[in-house]
Scaffold this active site. Structure first.
Site, PDB file in Angstrom:
ATOM      1  CD  GLU A 132      -4.407  83.674  57.586  1.00 19.01           C
ATOM      2  OE1 GLU A 132      -3.525  83.062  56.951  1.00 19.01           O
ATOM      3  OE2 GLU A 132      -5.409  83.110  58.070  1.00 19.01           O
ATOM      4  CB  THR A 166      -1.228  81.781  52.758  1.00 18.03           C
ATOM      5  OG1 THR A 166      -2.634  81.538  52.769  1.00 18.03           O
ATOM      6  CG2 THR A 166      -0.909  82.886  53.751  1.00 18.03           C
ATOM      7  CG  LEU A 172       0.824  73.811  55.540  1.00 19.50           C
ATOM      8  CD1 LEU A 172       0.061  72.659  54.913  1.00 19.50           C
ATOM      9  CD2 LEU A 172       0.656  73.799  57.051  1.00 19.50           C
ATOM     10  CD  GLU A 177       3.028  85.128  54.746  1.00 17.34           C
ATOM     11  OE1 GLU A 177       2.501  84.177  55.378  1.00 17.34           O
ATOM     12  OE2 GLU A 177       3.117  86.277  55.183  1.00 17.34           O
TER      13      GLU A 177
END
Length: 579
Positions: free
Chosen positions: A285, A445, A486, A483
């Site tokens: 990232e 994310t 988890l 995305e």
């Protein structure tokens, strides 16, 4: 790409963030109800609208940063369907082909293609395909369910492990050919970071041996905190352009690696390999390693710590302070910003009233710290764009979803990670604008998380954060991909992803959707019966897009058909992945 807590950051824009007024217990702050975060739920979903101004009285997850995984799984799948071969070849089973258009946007209103992350250890330390039989069965099952493709980490520490410029593409050659055989697209991640030390890291893959030798020789090549703790996850951006790695600069090493990848797999670029995600830091990232979990250094929801104390970063800080006419600001970063596991109000620098973050020194330091990160992104993207120009692939960059303490004024965890985002300043628009200059995709994310699922006292707000990022990408006219941070297999998480990916955030976004979504991750749990059924339904809804108005019963019938057809493949994949 190993996952962070996001799986979770001069010329910076200082635009205030417009947020509706509301309250969160313990802080007078702007918040949004779930209903105001996204314009409306998709018509074919039964989404529950939550009032996030009042946190639900839920028991916190086992680990507070992890959203709960709901729904039990059934025993292994039943008897194989005898007709699956002919069904699999039927035209109805073929997913419509999708590739990134120029600019990265799919056909408007036509759905979001789903990719699935492959295991971190898909290629072994001996450069062979790991669990070959399982990989083959898994890829075939994913294709039969309508998945667009897969995302795979191409580890710098594996391919160029033993000597500078000596590349061993071994397992990747076979893996990419396997994906091509099954008709799957590939998002290839140029993973210039260490695997190990972050959420979801199930294996350890260090940086190349020769790079580690250089860091051992000169520890200042590693990111360093104010207590002298070194972090070997990623080479410090402070020495990006210095010949510190066996005569080459880190940015040159990354460019040479991407160049070699392009030359070795040019026959697959634009057809099988449709995206290159360029690693920019820890967990792949664009951020600093401000919240390292390794050795228990950081635990959720700590604020993290600034990573600017290696001699190369401090040299840059000294020069910036002198240029600003404040040489006294150039000797160190903030020394009153607390420790990794403090909360904002327990520190002098981040506290809401009179905190240094909101004063002249804080503005200077945070502008410099975040600008260094943006410059790092510019350097690597300039290289990547020139290398992959006219190959038919899109370039993307992942940004961490740092949602904890988002409800405070300072947004301390975002600041330590390098995202100058506060109550009064939009830190994601400069990132989006930088990506837009290079025609890159903004990959974000924590798309699956809901505000009410997070612990109340940490003032987490993943939905509000996703909305802010979506608005920034729309303003910068850069495509947004998502995305989940988890692993989640429950319908609540799927519905949240469906709603977020439709980008219904204002009256002008009716034809806009995310350009892609990558699902975490290919593993035995995904192929368990109930999880697989929910996943197949999720993929179908994502591909059909926001314009699909079919009744839920019809979607359920089609899902059952897909599940029935893929039973033998899924059963084989689930068993093989466990061994």
């Amino acid at each position: 790409m190993s996952l962070s807590m996001t799986h979770q950051l001069g010329a910076l824009a200082g635009t205030p963030i417009t947020i509706e007024n509301g309250t969160i217990p313990g802080e007078s702050t702007q918040t949004l109800s779930s209903a105001s975060v996204w314009k409306s739920p998709m018509s074919n979903l039964s989404c529950r609208v939550q009032n996030t101004d009042i946190f639900d009285a839920l028991s916190p997850p086992v680990s507070p940063c992890r959203s709960p995984i709901l729904g039990a799984t059934r025993p292994d799948l039943s008897v194989a369907c005898r007709a699956f071969v002919t069904e699999l070849e039927a035209p109805a089973m073929e997913a419509p082909a999708r590739v990134y258009r120029e600019g990265g946007v799919q056909d408007k209103g036509k759905g979001v293609p789903v990719y699935v992350m492959m295991p971190l250890d898909s290629v072994t330390m001996n450069n062979t395909v790991n669990r070959r039989k399982a990989m083959n069965a898994s890829l075939q099952a994913l294709k039969s369910a309508g998945v667009e493709g897969v995302m795979m980490d191409v580890w710098w520490g594996l391919v160029e492990r033993d000597a500078p410029g000596a590349y061993n593409w071994g397992g990747y050659t076979e893996l990419l050919e396997m994906a091509k055989k099954h008709g799957l697209k590939v998002q290839a991640v140029m993973s210039f970071h260490q695997c190990g030390g972050n959420v979801g890291d199930s294996v350890t893959i260090p940086l190349p041996n020769w790079a580690v030798e250089e860091i051992d020789r000169d520890p200042d090549l590693a990111y360093t905190d104010q207590w002298g703790r070194r972090n070997y996850e990623y080479v410090s951006l402070g020495c990006d352009n210095l010949p510190v790695l066996k005569g080459r600069a880190p940015v040159q090493c990354y460019g040479d690696f991407m160049h070699a990848f392009r030359d070795n797999f040019k026959h697959l670029l634009g057809d099988t390999i449709v995206e290159i995600q360029v690693g920019m830091g820890p967990a792949g990232e664009l951020r600093y390693p401000s919240y390292p979990e390794q050795n228990g250094t950081w635990k959720f929801p700590g604020i993290g710590a600034f990573q600017c104390y290696d001699k190369y970063m401090l040299s840059g800080l000294k020069a910036a302070a002198e240029a600003a006419g404040k040489p006294e600001w150039g000797s160190t970063g903030p020394t009153d910003a607390g420790h990794y596991n403090n909360w904002p109000e327990n520190t002098t620098f981040f506290k809401k009233e009179g905190g240094g973050w909101n004063g002249p020194y804080g503005e200077f330091f945070l502008s410099w710290y975040s600008q260094m990160l943006l410059d790092h992104g510019e350097r690597i993207l300039t290289s990547a764009k020139s290398i992959f120009e006219n190959t038919g692939v899109k370039i993307s960059v992942k940004v961490a979803g740092i949602h904890w303490h988002y409800g405070t004024r300072s947004h301390a965890p975002e600041l330590t990670a390098g995202y100058y985002n506060t109550r009064f300043r939009d830190g994601y628009l400069p990132i989006a604008q930088m990506l837009a200059r290079h025609d890159a995709v903004f990959n974000f994310t924590c798309i699956e998380m809901r505000d009410h699922e997070q612990p109340q006292d940490a003032l987490c707000a993943p939905e509000k954060l996703v909305r802010q990022v979506a608005l920034a990408t729309q303003k910068a006219q850069v495509p947004l991909a998502g995305e989940n941070a988890l692993p989640r297999y429950d319908e609540e998480a799927h519905e949240q992803i469906l709603q977020a990916s439709s980008l219904n955030i204002d009256s002008d976004s009716d034809d806009t959707e995310m350009c892609a979504f990558t699902y975490l991750r290919m593993n035995p749990q995904l192929f368990q019966a109930d999880n697989w059924r929910r996943f197949v339904a999720f993929v179908k809804k994502m591909k059909e897009g926001k314009d699909d108005h079919r009744c839920g019963e019809q979607v359920e019938r089609e899902t059952e058909h897909f599940v029935h057809v893929t039973q033998p493949l899924v059963q084989e994949a689930a068993v093989a992945l466990m061994h």
